[in-house]
Write a protein that holds these residues in place. Structure first.
Motif, PDB file in Angstrom:
ATOM      1  N   PRO A 310      45.017 -35.439  17.884  1.00 23.24           N
ATOM      2  CA  PRO A 310      44.689 -36.473  16.888  1.00 23.24           C
ATOM      3  C   PRO A 310      45.418 -36.301  15.559  1.00 23.24           C
ATOM      4  O   PRO A 310      45.570 -37.263  14.802  1.00 23.24           O
ATOM      5  CB  PRO A 310      43.175 -36.327  16.719  1.00 23.24           C
ATOM      6  CG  PRO A 310      42.709 -35.725  17.999  1.00 23.24           C
ATOM      7  CD  PRO A 310      43.795 -34.813  18.444  1.00 23.24           C
ATOM      8  N   SER A 311      45.874 -35.072  15.249  1.00 25.17           N
ATOM      9  CA  SER A 311      46.568 -34.847  13.980  1.00 25.17           C
ATOM     10  C   SER A 311      47.840 -35.673  13.873  1.00 25.17           C
ATOM     11  O   SER A 311      48.277 -36.020  12.771  1.00 25.17           O
ATOM     12  CB  SER A 311      46.902 -33.360  13.809  1.00 25.17           C
ATOM     13  OG  SER A 311      47.775 -32.918  14.840  1.00 25.17           O
ATOM     14  N   VAL A 312      48.451 -35.997  15.031  1.00 25.00           N
ATOM     15  CA  VAL A 312      49.645 -36.846  15.023  1.00 25.00           C
ATOM     16  C   VAL A 312      49.308 -38.212  14.444  1.00 25.00           C
ATOM     17  O   VAL A 312      50.123 -38.828  13.748  1.00 25.00           O
ATOM     18  CB  VAL A 312      50.221 -36.986  16.447  1.00 25.00           C
ATOM     19  CG1 VAL A 312      51.406 -37.949  16.468  1.00 25.00           C
ATOM     20  CG2 VAL A 312      50.635 -35.629  16.996  1.00 25.00           C
ATOM     21  N   VAL A 313      48.104 -38.671  14.695  1.00 28.37           N
ATOM     22  CA  VAL A 313      47.676 -39.987  14.211  1.00 28.37           C
ATOM     23  C   VAL A 313      47.253 -39.912  12.749  1.00 28.37           C
ATOM     24  O   VAL A 313      47.756 -40.658  11.902  1.00 28.37           O
ATOM     25  CB  VAL A 313      46.530 -40.544  15.077  1.00 28.37           C
ATOM     26  CG1 VAL A 313      46.046 -41.883  14.540  1.00 28.37           C
ATOM     27  CG2 VAL A 313      46.977 -40.680  16.527  1.00 28.37           C
ATOM     28  N   TYR A 314      46.313 -39.006  12.426  1.00 24.31           N
ATOM     29  CA  TYR A 314      45.748 -39.048  11.069  1.00 24.31           C
ATOM     30  C   TYR A 314      46.674 -38.452  10.010  1.00 24.31           C
ATOM     31  O   TYR A 314      46.459 -38.653   8.821  1.00 24.31           O
ATOM     32  CB  TYR A 314      44.366 -38.413  11.022  1.00 24.31           C
ATOM     33  CG  TYR A 314      44.268 -36.928  11.341  1.00 24.31           C
ATOM     34  CD1 TYR A 314      44.773 -35.958  10.474  1.00 24.31           C
ATOM     35  CD2 TYR A 314      43.610 -36.493  12.489  1.00 24.31           C
ATOM     36  CE1 TYR A 314      44.651 -34.611  10.754  1.00 24.31           C
ATOM     37  CE2 TYR A 314      43.483 -35.142  12.773  1.00 24.31           C
ATOM     38  CZ  TYR A 314      44.001 -34.204  11.903  1.00 24.31           C
ATOM     39  OH  TYR A 314      43.886 -32.866  12.183  1.00 24.31           O
ATOM     40  N   ASN A 315      47.708 -37.725  10.402  1.00 26.09           N
ATOM     41  CA  ASN A 315      48.660 -37.197   9.428  1.00 26.09           C
ATOM     42  C   ASN A 315      49.866 -38.103   9.212  1.00 26.09           C
ATOM     43  O   ASN A 315      50.667 -37.851   8.302  1.00 26.09           O
ATOM     44  CB  ASN A 315      49.165 -35.814   9.863  1.00 26.09           C
ATOM     45  CG  ASN A 315      48.167 -34.720   9.551  1.00 26.09           C
ATOM     46  OD1 ASN A 315      47.422 -34.800   8.587  1.00 26.09           O
ATOM     47  ND2 ASN A 315      48.146 -33.682  10.387  1.00 26.09           N
ATOM     48  N   ASP A 316      49.998 -39.134  10.028  1.00 29.81           N
ATOM     49  CA  ASP A 316      51.137 -40.038   9.868  1.00 29.81           C
ATOM     50  C   ASP A 316      51.011 -40.814   8.550  1.00 29.81           C
ATOM     51  O   ASP A 316      49.901 -41.130   8.113  1.00 29.81           O
ATOM     52  CB  ASP A 316      51.213 -41.009  11.046  1.00 29.81           C
ATOM     53  CG  ASP A 316      52.495 -41.823  11.038  1.00 29.81           C
ATOM     54  OD1 ASP A 316      53.556 -41.243  11.289  1.00 29.81           O
ATOM     55  OD2 ASP A 316      52.421 -43.033  10.760  1.00 29.81           O
ATOM     56  N   GLN A 317      52.155 -41.112   7.947  1.00 31.16           N
ATOM     57  CA  GLN A 317      52.140 -41.727   6.623  1.00 31.16           C
ATOM     58  C   GLN A 317      52.295 -43.249   6.644  1.00 31.16           C
ATOM     59  O   GLN A 317      52.288 -43.882   5.599  1.00 31.16           O
ATOM     60  CB  GLN A 317      53.267 -41.126   5.769  1.00 31.16           C
ATOM     61  CG  GLN A 317      53.117 -39.645   5.532  1.00 31.16           C
ATOM     62  CD  GLN A 317      51.829 -39.319   4.783  1.00 31.16           C
ATOM     63  OE1 GLN A 317      51.585 -39.806   3.685  1.00 31.16           O
ATOM     64  NE2 GLN A 317      50.990 -38.490   5.400  1.00 31.16           N
ATOM     65  N   MET A 318      52.439 -43.843   7.848  1.00 34.93           N
ATOM     66  CA  MET A 318      52.659 -45.286   7.863  1.00 34.93           C
ATOM     67  C   MET A 318      51.942 -45.985   9.016  1.00 34.93           C
ATOM     68  O   MET A 318      51.169 -46.913   8.793  1.00 34.93           O
ATOM     69  CB  MET A 318      54.166 -45.599   7.949  1.00 34.93           C
ATOM     70  CG  MET A 318      54.489 -47.084   7.900  1.00 34.93           C
ATOM     71  SD  MET A 318      56.259 -47.411   7.828  1.00 34.93           S
ATOM     72  CE  MET A 318      56.644 -46.787   6.189  1.00 34.93           C
ATOM     73  N   ASP A 319      52.182 -45.538  10.249  1.00 35.30           N
ATOM     74  CA  ASP A 319      51.712 -46.309  11.403  1.00 35.30           C
ATOM     75  C   ASP A 319      50.390 -45.824  11.983  1.00 35.30           C
ATOM     76  O   ASP A 319      49.613 -46.610  12.507  1.00 35.30           O
ATOM     77  CB  ASP A 319      52.781 -46.300  12.504  1.00 35.30           C
ATOM     78  CG  ASP A 319      54.055 -46.981  12.068  1.00 35.30           C
ATOM     79  OD1 ASP A 319      53.945 -48.046  11.429  1.00 35.30           O
ATOM     80  OD2 ASP A 319      55.138 -46.462  12.344  1.00 35.30           O
ATOM     81  N   GLY A 320      50.147 -44.509  11.956  1.00 29.63           N
ATOM     82  CA  GLY A 320      48.917 -43.991  12.556  1.00 29.63           C
ATOM     83  C   GLY A 320      48.990 -44.048  14.067  1.00 29.63           C
ATOM     84  O   GLY A 320      49.582 -43.185  14.711  1.00 29.63           O
TER      85      GLY A 320
END
Length: 506
Positions: A310-320
């Motif tokens: 999930p960190s790939v999603v919540y750490n993204d700066q634009m798309d999630g």
């Protein structure tokens, strides 16, 4: 005394005194009968004929040459007596039974030799000249073709160089645009109000205590379809850049004009109908409602990331939530969200023992994680399962593609989007099922937590419901407010009618 000679033109001259003596001579010589005439010439002379011949003298001596006596000839015609088999003829050889012909020529050696090899040499030279000429023509043609190819390659290389230069320029423009976009999003985030539930924490994952109202709101929603679930950890995702991008996307959607609204603008619908149902809501309803935390055109849905952390999603700066990680499902390759947590449970993530995030360290056995997210659904269309979908179909009434696809599977309604930036991961929930473990879930119920917590407010906290006083007095004589649902325009309830009208009059 006299000497015989093989040369018929050689005469023997003697003094006159002995000349008379010669006339009386008559004897048998080496080459025949010897007599002399009154003139002192030999009478009927005979001459020996010798052939210079190459002999094979055997293994000891090898080849050798010698003069061989092959016959004799006199001064009279037909006086020759020759063993023709011992005579060797040029270009014919030796051992013939008869001469090739009576007038067999005796050519001069040098001219005849030249005559034999010169034509051969000339022929060879001519063939060589033809070959060289042909080779020269081929080489010249090859050089011409090679030069033409090199010219074409140079033109292509020049064109590619120009394209590469232009691409580099465009790449720089795109890079600058991305930087500008990031800067604007940052500025927008600074000006934009964040959700009222956010704290001042600088962490992306902010833990929510079981004594907080948010905890039990998420718990209640999860328990709607998972009656034996317990939350061991709950985090609020506070990603300003991601929230700003999502909000910007949302505002753009909320300012889109529907087909009926466009018909109002062009005067194709009656003025009262346009004012009541389209134009006034377009100008006031959306933005005003958003300021009061009443959601517009979005749903709260569940999403499991399966093997993706999930960190790939919540750490993204634009798309999630990104299409790059989407897999093919019942409605094609897209990002799937579910109305019921029980459905997303099948795609929940099993956290690793050592997480990259300190806040998510040391998960217990049997624990899983999923997101409670905000989703911009837009204009949706309900479809049967179709694994070949890559984008939503086109709406025949407007000529534009639908924003989302929806359907039902495994007892839940699902929504599928086919582009990035359409959802915000609001909460990350770590949960387990079965008996409650007091060390992970200290309270049995919301009521138990409220008794021990000092954080509770006088009014209950509910997702999507604003805490606003119901004592609103507004003039509703002009009509009522509606919202667009799947079945058409539906009037708001009394509380929201009053709230909207009050907001509009302000």
């Amino acid at each position: 005394m006299y000497r015989e000679h093989a040369n018929p033109y050689l005469s023997v001259f003697v003094p006159m005194s002995p000349r008379l003596k010669l006339l009386g001579l008559d004897f048998e010589g080496v080459s025949g009968r010897v007599r002399f005439t009154a003139n002192g010439d030999r009478e009927n002379p005979q001459f020996s004929i010798f052939n210079y011949k190459l002999w094979n003298a055997g293994e000891t001596m090898g080849e050798t040459t010698s003069w061989v006596d092959v016959g004799s000839v006199g001064s009279e015609i037909g006086s020759a007596a020759i063993d023709i088999r011992e005579v060797c003829f040029a270009d014919v050889g030796c051992g013939l039974n008869s001469a090739p012909n009576d007038s067999y020529p005796v050519p001069d050696p040098i001219p005849n030799k030249l005559a034999r090899w010169v034509p051969t040499v000339i022929s060879i030279i001519a063939v060589l000249l033809v070959g060289v000429t042909f080779r020269y023509i081929l080489v010249a043609r090859k050089k011409k073709e090679l030069a033409s190819q090199m010219t074409a390659i140079q033109k292509k290389m020049e064109a590619m160089k120009n394209i590469d230069t232009e691409l580099m320029d465009i790449g720089q423009i795109v890079e600058e645009a991305k930087k500008r976009q990031a800067s604007l999003i940052t500025k927008r985030a600074a000006l934009q109000d964040t959700p009222s539930t956010w704290s001042d924490s600088l962490e992306t994952l902010v833990p929510i205590s079981p004594e907080d109202e948010e905890y039990w709101s998420v718990f209640t929603k999860m328990r709607e379809t998972l009656p034996n679930v317990h939350i061991s950890s709950l985090w609020r995702v506070q990603n300003s850049s991601l929230w700003s991008y999502y909000s910007f996307h949302k505002v753009i959607w909320e300012r889109r004009i529907s087909t009926d609204q466009a018909r109002c603008i062009h005067g194709r619908l009656s003025i009262p109908l346009c004012l009541t149902n389209y134009l006034l809501p377009l100008l006031y309803r959306k933005d005003r409602l958003e300021m009061n935390n009443i959601p517009s055109n979005e749903r709260r849905v569940w999403h499991g990331t399966s093997s993706l952390d999930p960190s790939v999603v919540y750490n993204d700066q634009m798309d999630g939530f990104m299409m790059q990680f989407a897999a093919e499902g019942l409605w094609g390759r897209g990002i799937y969200f579910a109305d019921k947590a029980a459905y997303s449970k099948n795609y929940s993530h099993t956290p690793a023992k050592k997480s990259q995030t300190n806040a998510r360290q040391n998960p217990k056995k049997g624990e899983s994680e999923m997101f409670l997210a905000r989703l911009l659904v837009g204009k949706e269309t309900k479809l049967a399962q179709n694994r070949s979908l890559t984008v939503p179909p086109t709406d025949s009434s407007s000529g534009l593609k639908y924003n989302s696809v929806t359907g039902h599977t495994n007892g839940s309604q699902v929504w599928i989007v086919y582009e990035n930036g359409r959802a915000y991961p609001e909460y990350l929930v770590r949960y387990y099922t079965g008996s409650r473990d007091a060390s992970r879930s200290p309270y049995e119920s919301k009521a138990e937590a409220s008794k021990k917590s000092k954080k509770w407010k006088t009014s209950d906290f509910e997702l999507d419901v604003p805490t606003i006083s119901t004592q609103l007095n507004a003039d509703m004589s002009h009509g009522f407010w509606e919202y667009l649902s799947d079945s058409g325009w539906v009037a708001y309830d009394t509380f929201n009618q009053t709230l909207i009208e009050k907001t509009f009059q302000e």
